[in-house]
Every structure is written in C-alpha cells, then in structure tokens.
Design a protein around this motif. Structure first.
Motif, mmCIF file in Angstrom:
data_model
loop_
_atom_site.group_PDB
_atom_site.id
_atom_site.type_symbol
_atom_site.label_atom_id
_atom_site.label_comp_id
_atom_site.label_asym_id
_atom_site.label_seq_id
_atom_site.Cartn_x
_atom_site.Cartn_y
_atom_site.Cartn_z
ATOM 1 N N LEU A 240 9.070 17.133 20.529
ATOM 2 C CA LEU A 240 9.645 18.305 21.184
ATOM 3 C C LEU A 240 9.321 18.309 22.672
ATOM 4 C CD1 LEU A 240 9.084 21.221 18.633
ATOM 5 C CD2 LEU A 240 10.992 19.640 18.846
ATOM 6 N N THR A 241 10.361 18.367 23.465
ATOM 7 C CA THR A 241 10.247 18.497 24.916
ATOM 8 C C THR A 241 11.156 19.634 25.352
ATOM 9 O OG1 THR A 241 12.088 16.990 25.346
ATOM 10 C CG2 THR A 241 9.867 16.005 25.142
ATOM 11 N N SER A 242 10.991 20.073 26.577
ATOM 12 C CA SER A 242 11.862 21.133 27.091
ATOM 13 C C SER A 242 13.321 20.703 27.077
ATOM 14 C CB SER A 242 11.451 21.497 28.524
ATOM 15 O OG SER A 242 10.155 22.042 28.542
ATOM 16 N N GLU A 243 13.560 19.428 27.416
ATOM 17 C CA GLU A 243 14.931 18.930 27.443
ATOM 18 C C GLU A 243 15.540 18.923 26.040
ATOM 19 O OE1 GLU A 243 12.315 17.447 28.795
ATOM 20 O OE2 GLU A 243 12.732 17.734 30.942
ATOM 21 N N LEU A 244 14.753 18.502 25.039
ATOM 22 C CA LEU A 244 15.267 18.458 23.668
ATOM 23 C C LEU A 244 15.558 19.864 23.155
ATOM 24 C CD1 LEU A 244 15.835 16.382 21.369
ATOM 25 C CD2 LEU A 244 13.595 17.018 20.440
ATOM 26 N N ILE A 245 14.684 20.806 23.480
ATOM 27 C CA ILE A 245 14.898 22.195 23.057
ATOM 28 C C ILE A 245 16.171 22.757 23.682
ATOM 29 C CG2 ILE A 245 13.962 24.536 23.208
ATOM 30 C CD1 ILE A 245 11.159 23.216 22.941
ATOM 31 N N GLN A 246 16.418 22.439 24.959
ATOM 32 C CA GLN A 246 17.649 22.889 25.606
ATOM 33 C C GLN A 246 18.884 22.267 24.947
ATOM 34 O OE1 GLN A 246 18.143 25.248 27.949
ATOM 35 N NE2 GLN A 246 15.972 25.682 27.693
ATOM 36 N N GLN A 247 18.760 21.006 24.536
ATOM 37 C CA GLN A 247 19.869 20.350 23.832
ATOM 38 C C GLN A 247 20.148 21.048 22.511
ATOM 39 O OE1 GLN A 247 19.300 16.136 23.201
ATOM 40 N NE2 GLN A 247 21.061 15.988 21.808
ATOM 41 N N ALA A 248 19.091 21.393 21.776
ATOM 42 C CA ALA A 248 19.264 22.118 20.513
ATOM 43 C C ALA A 248 19.889 23.483 20.751
ATOM 44 C CB ALA A 248 17.919 22.265 19.815
ATOM 45 N N ALA A 249 19.495 24.138 21.845
ATOM 46 C CA ALA A 249 20.076 25.443 22.168
ATOM 47 C C ALA A 249 21.574 25.345 22.424
ATOM 48 C CB ALA A 249 19.369 26.040 23.386
ATOM 49 N N ARG A 250 21.973 24.283 23.081
ATOM 50 C CA ARG A 250 23.413 24.088 23.348
ATOM 51 C C ARG A 250 24.170 23.859 22.034
ATOM 52 N NH1 ARG A 250 21.242 21.420 27.929
ATOM 53 N NH2 ARG A 250 21.288 19.388 26.885
ATOM 54 N N GLU A 251 23.570 23.108 21.124
ATOM 55 C CA GLU A 251 24.192 22.899 19.815
ATOM 56 C C GLU A 251 24.318 24.212 19.046
ATOM 57 O OE1 GLU A 251 25.712 20.453 18.488
ATOM 58 O OE2 GLU A 251 25.265 18.888 19.958
ATOM 59 N N ALA A 252 23.295 25.044 19.152
ATOM 60 C CA ALA A 252 23.342 26.364 18.461
ATOM 61 C C ALA A 252 24.482 27.219 19.024
ATOM 62 C CB ALA A 252 22.010 27.075 18.609
ATOM 63 N N GLN A 253 24.690 27.148 20.331
ATOM 64 C CA GLN A 253 25.812 27.894 20.929
ATOM 65 C C GLN A 253 27.152 27.434 20.384
ATOM 66 O OE1 GLN A 253 24.772 27.158 25.155
ATOM 67 N NE2 GLN A 253 24.914 29.360 25.430
#
Length: 253
Positions: A240-253
C-alpha cells in the motif's frame, strides 16, 4: 391514515405463523422508526402489523475469538455504536452506527430493520458489506444463510419471502493486522441521510504493508449498497502506497 390490526409475536415461530396467515397484507415491525413515517405518508398501508419487538432471543449480542460477532436482528443501532467489542473489533460498524440519525432514533432503530428496509443510503449497510456479513433467515421451511450481498433486491426490496424473518446477522472474526473505517458525506452529518457512504476493511500481511484482503463498500450510489470489487482488486497483493490508494479510489468512482 389507514387503520390496521396490531398483532404481537412473542416467539419467532409465532411471528412466522402470523406472516403465513396474513401474507402480503401484513408487515413486520420492531423499532418502527421507518414504519411510522411511511404509514403516516400512506406509502405503507398494511391491514396487519406484526410486532416482533418482544422476542428476547432476537435482541442478543455475542462475540468470541472463534466465531466472531453474532447480532440478533433486534439489536439497537445505539448498541452497535457503544458496545466495547464492536468498537474494538469492528470500528467501521461502530462509526456507521454513530452517524445514524440522532441518539433518540438510534435507541429505537434495529439492525434487522435497517437491513430489511434496504435503503440504498442505509448508514450501517456499507459497513456490514465491507465486514463480510451473512444473514440467518428463518421461515416456514426452516432456515437459510445468505451473504448480505445477496439479500438486497433493489430500493426498499430484499429477497426475503413473505413469511420469512431475518433472525441473526453474522460477522466473521477480523483477520490479524486489519482495520476498518466508515465515512459518511451528507449536508448535515448524522441528522441527514447519506449522499455518499464508504466503508473499507483492510488486512495486511504480517510485518509488511502488502494488502492481504480488501473490502470496499459504497452506499447511496446505486439501487442497492454495493461492493467496489474493481477497487479492491487494485489493492490485493500489493504494497500500500499513497499512489496505489489513489488508483483504488479512482476505480471506486
């Protein structure tokens, strides 16, 4: 306001029998926080109201290190907020309960009622989905267990048959190195319906930041509360990195 006949069930078997007898003309109530509003509005006009609020076996909370958490369907939302074992082991559920209406309503509303009302914006529903909840449903032909993901059929609708009763809600023991969280967005906070509810439950591999298990659930964005499977897949097996979390957030959107 249409009149109805009030019937009180003292056992689960009695509640099922009453629902069998009166079928679609009857509605089960417990805390009645939603029922009273919709009855006064004329949305619900049952001829019979079956009160299950006095069935003691449905009001129990139990937790152990082997089976996890068991909630009777009559457990109050306020109990989800304040119970020490729930706050410690299932913080997303406790946080979701704390965001649910006001304290007066939380002292009446039940976990089973919130599930069976099947509101897409129900506060505790994303948290329950993220925590891998199952439901024990009892009816004339015995009982069955369903994952919560299979219980919702649409806004205000579940797959429960007319004479079936949601008896118990089952949450597995959280994995080690895990945590969970619920965040609600609404104009007025707890006193308003969620315009978006997000719950997550994440577990890491021992001694690392590699994601072992991820569950993300969303409320008020679809006809039913849903899991964000694509977002979960982004995290699984990766550090888990900040970049990976942001990628997951985009997928959730």
């Amino acid at each position: 306001m249409a009149r109805f006949e009030y019937l009180e069930a003292r056992t689960l078997r009695q509640a099922i029998a009453l629902m069998q007898r009166h079928g679609e003309d009857a509605r089960i109530v417990a805390g009645s926080t939603d029922f009273l509003v919709r009855w006064r509005q004329g949305v619900w006009q049952p001829k019979y109201v079956v009160d299950i609020g006095h069935i003691a076996s449905l009001g129990r909370i139990s937790y152990n290190r082997r089976h996890g958490l068991r909630l009777g369907s009559l457990v109050k939302i306020r109990d989800l907020e304040t119970h020490p074992k729930i706050r410690q082991n299932y913080p997303a559920l406790s946080a979701a309960a704390a965001s649910f209406a006001g304290v007066q309503v939380r002292n009446l509303a039940t976990v089973g009622g919130n599930i069976c009302n099947a509101s897409p914006a129900g506060d505790i529903l994303p948290a329950l989905l993220a925590l891998d909840t199952q439901c024990r449903i009892v009816g004339p032909d015995g009982e069955r267990r369903l994952p919560l993901t299979e219980v919702f059929a649409g806004p205000g609708r579940t797959v429960l048959e007319t004479a079936e009763v949601l008896a118990e809600i089952l949450l597995p023991l959280p994995l080690t190195n895990s945590g969970s969280l619920y965040i609600k967005h609404s104009p007025r906070g707890a006193m308003d319906i969620a315009t978006l509810g997000v719950a997550s439950a994440i577990s890491l591999e021992s001694g690392s930041r590699v994601c072992r298990q991820a569950r993300i659930a969303l409320g008020a964005v679809a006809p039913t509360p849903i899991r964000a499977i694509a977002a979960e897949d982004v995290l699984l097996g990766k550090e888990l990195t900040s970049e990976l979390i942001q990628q997951a957030a985009r997928e959730a959107q």
